[in-house]
Design a protein around this motif. Structure first.
Motif, PDB file in Angstrom:
ATOM      1  N   ASP A 193       0.864  -1.186   0.000  1.00 48.73           N
ATOM      2  CA  ASP A 193       0.000   0.000   0.000  1.00 48.73           C
ATOM      3  C   ASP A 193       0.892   1.225   0.000  1.00 48.73           C
ATOM      4  OD1 ASP A 193      -2.230   1.670   0.126  1.00 48.73           O
ATOM      5  OD2 ASP A 193      -3.181   0.525   1.733  1.00 48.73           O
ATOM      6  N   TYR A 194       0.288   2.409  -0.063  1.00 52.46           N
ATOM      7  CA  TYR A 194       1.062   3.641   0.065  1.00 52.46           C
ATOM      8  C   TYR A 194       0.202   4.698   0.758  1.00 52.46           C
ATOM      9  CZ  TYR A 194      -1.463   5.626  -3.980  1.00 52.46           C
ATOM     10  OH  TYR A 194      -2.434   6.098  -4.835  1.00 52.46           O
ATOM     11  N   PHE A 195       0.846   5.665   1.338  1.00 52.05           N
ATOM     12  CA  PHE A 195       0.168   6.702   2.125  1.00 52.05           C
ATOM     13  C   PHE A 195      -0.497   7.728   1.198  1.00 52.05           C
ATOM     14  CE2 PHE A 195       0.273  10.952   3.979  1.00 52.05           C
ATOM     15  CZ  PHE A 195      -0.425  10.749   5.158  1.00 52.05           C
ATOM     16  N   PRO A 196      -1.709   8.201   1.597  1.00 56.39           N
ATOM     17  CA  PRO A 196      -2.523   7.758   2.724  1.00 56.39           C
ATOM     18  C   PRO A 196      -3.327   6.519   2.353  1.00 56.39           C
ATOM     19  CG  PRO A 196      -3.600   9.587   1.622  1.00 56.39           C
ATOM     20  CD  PRO A 196      -2.281   9.387   0.922  1.00 56.39           C
ATOM     21  N   LYS A 197      -3.512   5.640   3.337  1.00 58.89           N
ATOM     22  CA  LYS A 197      -4.261   4.416   3.100  1.00 58.89           C
ATOM     23  C   LYS A 197      -5.770   4.689   3.165  1.00 58.89           C
ATOM     24  CE  LYS A 197      -0.713   1.396   5.085  1.00 58.89           C
ATOM     25  NZ  LYS A 197      -0.412   0.383   6.121  1.00 58.89           N
ATOM     26  N   LYS A 198      -6.526   3.796   2.569  1.00 61.11           N
ATOM     27  CA  LYS A 198      -7.972   3.898   2.632  1.00 61.11           C
ATOM     28  C   LYS A 198      -8.473   3.406   3.979  1.00 61.11           C
ATOM     29  CE  LYS A 198     -10.177   2.352  -0.928  1.00 61.11           C
ATOM     30  NZ  LYS A 198     -10.577   1.403  -1.983  1.00 61.11           N
ATOM     31  N   VAL A 199      -9.498   4.064   4.486  1.00 61.78           N
ATOM     32  CA  VAL A 199     -10.123   3.640   5.735  1.00 61.78           C
ATOM     33  C   VAL A 199     -11.022   2.444   5.423  1.00 61.78           C
ATOM     34  CG1 VAL A 199     -11.641   4.305   7.632  1.00 61.78           C
ATOM     35  CG2 VAL A 199     -10.082   5.993   6.617  1.00 61.78           C
ATOM     36  N   PRO A 200     -10.812   1.296   6.075  1.00 63.71           N
ATOM     37  CA  PRO A 200     -11.617   0.102   5.793  1.00 63.71           C
ATOM     38  C   PRO A 200     -13.113   0.368   5.931  1.00 63.71           C
ATOM     39  CG  PRO A 200      -9.742  -0.469   7.174  1.00 63.71           C
ATOM     40  CD  PRO A 200      -9.782   1.033   7.109  1.00 63.71           C
ATOM     41  N   GLY A 201     -13.870  -0.059   4.933  1.00 65.17           N
ATOM     42  CA  GLY A 201     -15.316   0.063   4.991  1.00 65.17           C
ATOM     43  C   GLY A 201     -15.848   1.453   4.704  1.00 65.17           C
ATOM     44  N   GLN A 202     -14.983   2.389   4.371  1.00 63.05           N
ATOM     45  CA  GLN A 202     -15.426   3.754   4.083  1.00 63.05           C
ATOM     46  C   GLN A 202     -14.804   4.231   2.787  1.00 63.05           C
ATOM     47  OE1 GLN A 202     -14.942   6.567   7.334  1.00 63.05           O
ATOM     48  NE2 GLN A 202     -14.845   4.896   8.824  1.00 63.05           N
ATOM     49  N   ARG A 203     -15.468   5.203   2.166  1.00 65.86           N
ATOM     50  CA  ARG A 203     -14.874   5.835   1.004  1.00 65.86           C
ATOM     51  C   ARG A 203     -14.116   7.072   1.486  1.00 65.86           C
ATOM     52  NH1 ARG A 203     -15.570   4.575  -3.939  1.00 65.86           N
ATOM     53  NH2 ARG A 203     -17.480   3.423  -3.480  1.00 65.86           N
ATOM     54  N   ALA A 204     -13.027   6.810   2.175  1.00 66.90           N
ATOM     55  CA  ALA A 204     -12.247   7.891   2.770  1.00 66.90           C
ATOM     56  C   ALA A 204     -10.811   7.428   2.955  1.00 66.90           C
ATOM     57  CB  ALA A 204     -12.852   8.294   4.118  1.00 66.90           C
ATOM     58  N   LEU A 205      -9.911   8.400   3.065  1.00 68.62           N
ATOM     59  CA  LEU A 205      -8.503   8.128   3.311  1.00 68.62           C
ATOM     60  C   LEU A 205      -8.161   8.499   4.747  1.00 68.62           C
ATOM     61  CD1 LEU A 205      -6.996   9.604   0.014  1.00 68.62           C
ATOM     62  CD2 LEU A 205      -7.547   7.213   0.513  1.00 68.62           C
ATOM     63  N   GLU A 206      -7.122   7.876   5.280  1.00 68.11           N
ATOM     64  CA  GLU A 206      -6.725   8.165   6.645  1.00 68.11           C
ATOM     65  C   GLU A 206      -6.365   9.642   6.794  1.00 68.11           C
ATOM     66  OE1 GLU A 206      -3.327   5.817   7.570  1.00 68.11           O
ATOM     67  OE2 GLU A 206      -2.243   6.363   5.766  1.00 68.11           O
ATOM     68  N   LYS A 207      -6.661  10.190   7.942  1.00 66.49           N
ATOM     69  CA  LYS A 207      -6.443  11.609   8.196  1.00 66.49           C
ATOM     70  C   LYS A 207      -4.993  11.880   8.564  1.00 66.49           C
ATOM     71  CE  LYS A 207     -10.836  12.529   7.706  1.00 66.49           C
ATOM     72  NZ  LYS A 207     -11.337  13.274   6.534  1.00 66.49           N
TER      73      LYS A 207
ATOM     74  N   PRO B 209      -2.617  15.602   9.634  1.00 64.56           N
ATOM     75  CA  PRO B 209      -2.642  17.063   9.780  1.00 64.56           C
ATOM     76  C   PRO B 209      -2.028  17.801   8.595  1.00 64.56           C
ATOM     77  CG  PRO B 209      -1.920  16.014  11.814  1.00 64.56           C
ATOM     78  CD  PRO B 209      -1.956  14.939  10.780  1.00 64.56           C
ATOM     79  N   SER B 210      -1.131  17.143   7.875  1.00 62.56           N
ATOM     80  CA  SER B 210      -0.465  17.815   6.757  1.00 62.56           C
ATOM     81  C   SER B 210      -1.311  17.832   5.490  1.00 62.56           C
ATOM     82  CB  SER B 210       0.869  17.118   6.454  1.00 62.56           C
ATOM     83  OG  SER B 210       0.653  15.790   5.987  1.00 62.56           O
ATOM     84  N   ILE B 211      -2.424  17.113   5.504  1.00 64.77           N
ATOM     85  CA  ILE B 211      -3.275  17.033   4.317  1.00 64.77           C
ATOM     86  C   ILE B 211      -4.577  17.784   4.579  1.00 64.77           C
ATOM     87  CG2 ILE B 211      -4.500  15.489   2.737  1.00 64.77           C
ATOM     88  CD1 ILE B 211      -2.516  13.317   3.429  1.00 64.77           C
ATOM     89  N   PRO B 212      -4.871  18.835   3.807  1.00 68.33           N
ATOM     90  CA  PRO B 212      -6.113  19.589   4.006  1.00 68.33           C
ATOM     91  C   PRO B 212      -7.345  18.715   3.783  1.00 68.33           C
ATOM     92  CG  PRO B 212      -4.574  20.781   2.585  1.00 68.33           C
ATOM     93  CD  PRO B 212      -4.033  19.390   2.725  1.00 68.33           C
TER      94      PRO B 212
END
Length: 304
Positions: free
Chosen positions: A148-162, A164-167
């Protein structure tokens, strides 16, 4: 181009690196799907939303993508015992040196061919990549080593891990372009699963109209006309949302259409297809209400 425009979730079924069976993300219901902060379908199209699989396995977990059971498992230690290859990324003052183990690099057909040219006399193993993006190469190597590579996907959601450096909202398109560059790099290096992973992450980014413009320009400049997996969602997105997004970035939208006529043609084709479809539905079901599947856009509409 986040897939919050879709209410279907991306399938996170693991797939074997380098030849994964995960389908390419495509736009569903004539709505968007490729690159936006909050992409989702709006209207009723014929496109299928194929799930792009995330990876839960390390790339060295199996012997090979074709028939893993027929090959002995290769341990991570065995990969790390292979020769180290020096990668020269960029050129001139911006040239950066990265290194990677050959055993992992050769999972890519591109690097397998390059490494086959090395002599076995102990001389340095070096590959020059003057035109590649450093951040995209870093993501590529991170994927080879971890799956995988950063940022990873949040399991079960259509979202990426949070982080602070990413708006929260991609105002400039930088987040979309990050994954788009990984996508085109994976295409060049022959790693289908990495392409699918990057495509699925594109659908998790919340962006603005100008961010979408930057992404669409990159897609139409650096991908093949035949690459419908990434181009179709872009055209669908703008065909569905151009009436609102154009107001936010009308000059940029016009310039993009003039710079890439294929983009304008693709968008217009989708608009006309939807119009024809509505007319057919009205003839078949006179007096019937419009599509009940329209969904609001969840991405930011804040001006960049």
């Amino acid at each position: 181009m986040a897939d919050s425009f879709h209410d279907e979730m991306v399938d996170d079924t693991p797939a074997t690196v380098g030849g994964g069976s995960a389908a390419d993300v495509e736009m569903a219901e004539g709505g968007a799907a490729a690159a936006s902060g909050g992409r989702g379908g709006s209207g009723g199209g014929d496109d299928e939303h194929a799930a792009a699989a995330g990876s839960a396995e390390l790339p060295f977990a199996e012997g090979g993508p074709d028939d893993p059971a027929a090959r002995p498992r290769v341990t991570f230690a065995q990969y790390l015992s292979t020769p180290v290859v020096t990668l020269l990324i960029g050129s001139g003052e911006k040239e950066t040196i990265l290194t990677a183990h050959q055993g992992l690099l050769v999972q890519s057909p591109y690097f397998a061919e390059a490494c086959a040219e090395f002599a076995d006399d102990g001389s340095p193993r070096q590959i020059e990549l003057p035109g590649e993006d450093l951040d995209a190469m870093g993501c590529f190597l991170e994927f080879l080593y971890t799956g995988d590579y950063f940022p990873k996907k949040v399991p079960g959601q259509r979202a990426l891990e949070k982080d602070p450096s990413i708006p929260e909202v991609d105002m400039t398109g930088d987040q979309l372009l990050k994954h788009a560059r990984v996508y085109t790099l994976a295409e060049k290096f022959g790693l289908t699963h990495l392409k699918n992973l990057a495509s699925s992450k594109i659908h998790c980014v919340n962006s603005t109209a100008k961010g979408e413009i930057a992404y669409a320009r990159y897609v139409y400049q650096f991908t093949s006309k035949d690459d419908t997996a990434i181009r179709v969602p872009v055209a669908n997105f703008w065909a569905t949302r151009s009436h609102t997004l154009r107001a936010e970035a009308e000059d940029e939208f016009r310039d993009l259409c003039l710079e890439f006529p294929q983009f304008g043609y693709d968008v217009l084709t989708r608009v006309l297809d939807e119009k024809l479809k509505r007319e057919r539905n009205e003839k078949m079901h006179p007096g019937a209400p419009g599509s009940a599947r329209k969904r609001p856009r969840h991405s930011s509409t804040a001006a960049p």
